[in-house]
Write a protein that holds these residues in place. Structure first.
Motif, short mmCIF file in Angstrom:
data_model
loop_
_atom_site.label_atom_id
_atom_site.label_comp_id
_atom_site.label_asym_id
_atom_site.label_seq_id
_atom_site.Cartn_x
_atom_site.Cartn_y
_atom_site.Cartn_z
N VAL A 76 12.73 3.69 11.06
CA VAL A 76 12.18 2.59 10.26
C VAL A 76 10.83 2.99 9.66
CG1 VAL A 76 11.21 0.25 10.41
CG2 VAL A 76 13.44 0.75 11.44
N VAL A 77 9.96 3.58 10.46
CA VAL A 77 8.64 4.00 9.96
C VAL A 77 8.81 5.08 8.89
CG1 VAL A 77 6.44 5.09 10.57
CG2 VAL A 77 7.42 3.32 12.05
N TRP A 78 9.72 6.02 9.11
CA TRP A 78 9.99 7.09 8.15
C TRP A 78 10.42 6.51 6.80
CZ3 TRP A 78 15.23 9.43 7.30
CH2 TRP A 78 15.17 10.58 6.52
N ILE A 79 11.30 5.53 6.82
CA ILE A 79 11.76 4.88 5.58
C ILE A 79 10.60 4.14 4.91
CG2 ILE A 79 13.25 3.04 4.66
CD1 ILE A 79 15.33 3.97 6.82
N ILE A 80 9.80 3.44 5.69
CA ILE A 80 8.64 2.74 5.13
C ILE A 80 7.69 3.72 4.46
CG2 ILE A 80 6.54 1.45 5.75
CD1 ILE A 80 8.28 0.02 7.90
N LEU A 81 7.44 4.85 5.10
CA LEU A 81 6.54 5.85 4.52
C LEU A 81 7.07 6.37 3.19
CD1 LEU A 81 5.59 7.83 7.74
CD2 LEU A 81 4.08 6.38 6.38
N MET A 82 8.36 6.63 3.11
CA MET A 82 8.95 7.11 1.86
C MET A 82 8.85 6.06 0.76
SD MET A 82 12.22 9.51 2.82
CE MET A 82 13.07 8.34 3.84
N VAL A 83 9.16 4.81 1.09
CA VAL A 83 9.10 3.73 0.10
C VAL A 83 7.67 3.51 -0.38
CG1 VAL A 83 9.41 1.24 -0.21
CG2 VAL A 83 11.20 2.58 0.92
N LYS A 84 6.72 3.49 0.53
CA LYS A 84 5.32 3.28 0.15
C LYS A 84 4.82 4.40 -0.74
CE LYS A 84 4.27 -0.52 2.39
NZ LYS A 84 3.79 -1.72 1.72
N ALA A 85 5.15 5.65 -0.42
CA ALA A 85 4.74 6.78 -1.26
C ALA A 85 5.38 6.67 -2.64
CB ALA A 85 5.13 8.10 -0.60
N PHE A 86 6.64 6.29 -2.69
CA PHE A 86 7.34 6.14 -3.98
C PHE A 86 6.71 5.04 -4.82
CE2 PHE A 86 10.78 4.72 -6.77
CZ PHE A 86 11.08 5.93 -7.37
N MET A 87 6.14 4.03 -4.16
CA MET A 87 5.51 2.92 -4.87
C MET A 87 4.04 3.23 -5.19
SD MET A 87 7.26 -0.20 -2.75
CE MET A 87 6.34 -1.46 -3.58
N ASN A 88 3.63 4.49 -5.04
CA ASN A 88 2.26 4.94 -5.31
C ASN A 88 1.23 4.29 -4.40
OD1 ASN A 88 2.03 7.03 -7.20
ND2 ASN A 88 2.60 5.62 -8.85
N GLU A 89 1.60 3.99 -3.18
CA GLU A 89 0.68 3.40 -2.22
C GLU A 89 0.26 4.44 -1.20
OE1 GLU A 89 1.82 -0.33 -0.41
OE2 GLU A 89 3.04 -0.82 -2.16
N LYS A 90 -1.01 4.48 -0.90
CA LYS A 90 -1.52 5.37 0.14
C LYS A 90 -1.50 4.60 1.46
CE LYS A 90 -5.27 8.51 1.14
NZ LYS A 90 -6.56 9.02 0.69
N PHE A 91 -0.33 4.54 2.07
CA PHE A 91 -0.11 3.79 3.29
C PHE A 91 -0.48 4.68 4.48
CE2 PHE A 91 2.72 2.36 6.75
CZ PHE A 91 2.33 1.04 6.83
N LYS A 92 -1.49 4.26 5.22
CA LYS A 92 -1.98 5.06 6.34
C LYS A 92 -1.47 4.50 7.66
CE LYS A 92 -6.35 5.77 6.48
NZ LYS A 92 -7.81 5.76 6.35
N LEU A 93 -0.82 5.34 8.43
CA LEU A 93 -0.44 4.96 9.78
C LEU A 93 -1.69 4.97 10.66
CD1 LEU A 93 2.79 7.13 10.22
CD2 LEU A 93 2.66 4.66 9.95
N PRO A 94 -1.71 4.12 11.69
CA PRO A 94 -2.86 4.14 12.59
C PRO A 94 -3.03 5.53 13.22
CG PRO A 94 -1.44 2.26 13.06
CD PRO A 94 -0.73 3.12 12.06
N ILE A 95 -4.22 5.99 13.33
CA ILE A 95 -4.62 7.28 13.89
C ILE A 95 -4.09 8.45 13.06
CG2 ILE A 95 -4.63 8.80 15.92
CD1 ILE A 95 -4.33 6.19 17.61
N ILE A 96 -2.79 8.52 12.86
CA ILE A 96 -2.18 9.60 12.08
C ILE A 96 -2.72 9.61 10.66
CG2 ILE A 96 -0.01 10.47 11.11
CD1 ILE A 96 1.41 9.28 13.56
N GLY A 97 -2.82 8.45 10.06
CA GLY A 97 -3.31 8.35 8.69
C GLY A 97 -4.73 8.85 8.52
N ASN A 98 -5.58 8.54 9.52
CA ASN A 98 -6.95 9.02 9.47
C ASN A 98 -7.02 10.53 9.62
OD1 ASN A 98 -7.99 6.45 9.12
ND2 ASN A 98 -8.22 6.10 11.32
N LEU A 99 -6.20 11.08 10.50
CA LEU A 99 -6.15 12.54 10.65
C LEU A 99 -5.64 13.19 9.38
CD1 LEU A 99 -4.71 12.93 14.26
CD2 LEU A 99 -7.02 13.47 13.50
#
Length: 103
Positions: free
Chosen positions: A74-97
């Motif tokens: 589910v998270v993998w699919i969300i990440l792909m969709v958000k990137a495709f929509m030109n959104e810089k979607f940051k996961l907690p901790i991982i996104g900051n790294l």
């Protein structure tokens, strides 16, 4: 459209960073020199994939394994969709790294 070393639109490249996990993330991280959006998604894909691989050790546990697997998908699919929509979607901790290491 932002300038990109790959020649792709940034939303397409961001989506492709996640498509094949750490492999596509690493490819885009190595070839992309200009676009911080693509570099961020490439690094987040690498980190997310490594954590998924580490957590896959628990997939042999009947209920817990399926819950972990479903959550990662589910998270993998969300990440792909958000990137495709030109959104810089940051996961907690991982996104900051990813943001820190992709700069």
């Amino acid at each position: 459209m932002s300038d990109s070393s790959s020649g792709l639109q940034q939303n397409i490249a961001g989506f492709l960073c996640y498509l094949f996990g750490w492999i596509s993330g690493l490819i885009f991280f190595l070839i992309e020199k200009k676009n911080s959006f693509i570099r961020f998604h490439a690094m987040q894909s690498i980190i997310f994939s490594v954590i998924w691989i580490i957590c896959s050790v628990f997939l042999w546990i009947p209920v817990v394994g399926w819950i972990i697997y479903a959550l990662f998908v589910v998270v993998w699919i969300i990440l792909m969709v958000k990137a495709f929509m030109n959104e810089k979607f940051k996961l907690p901790i991982i996104g900051n790294l990813a943001e820190k290491w992709s700069a």
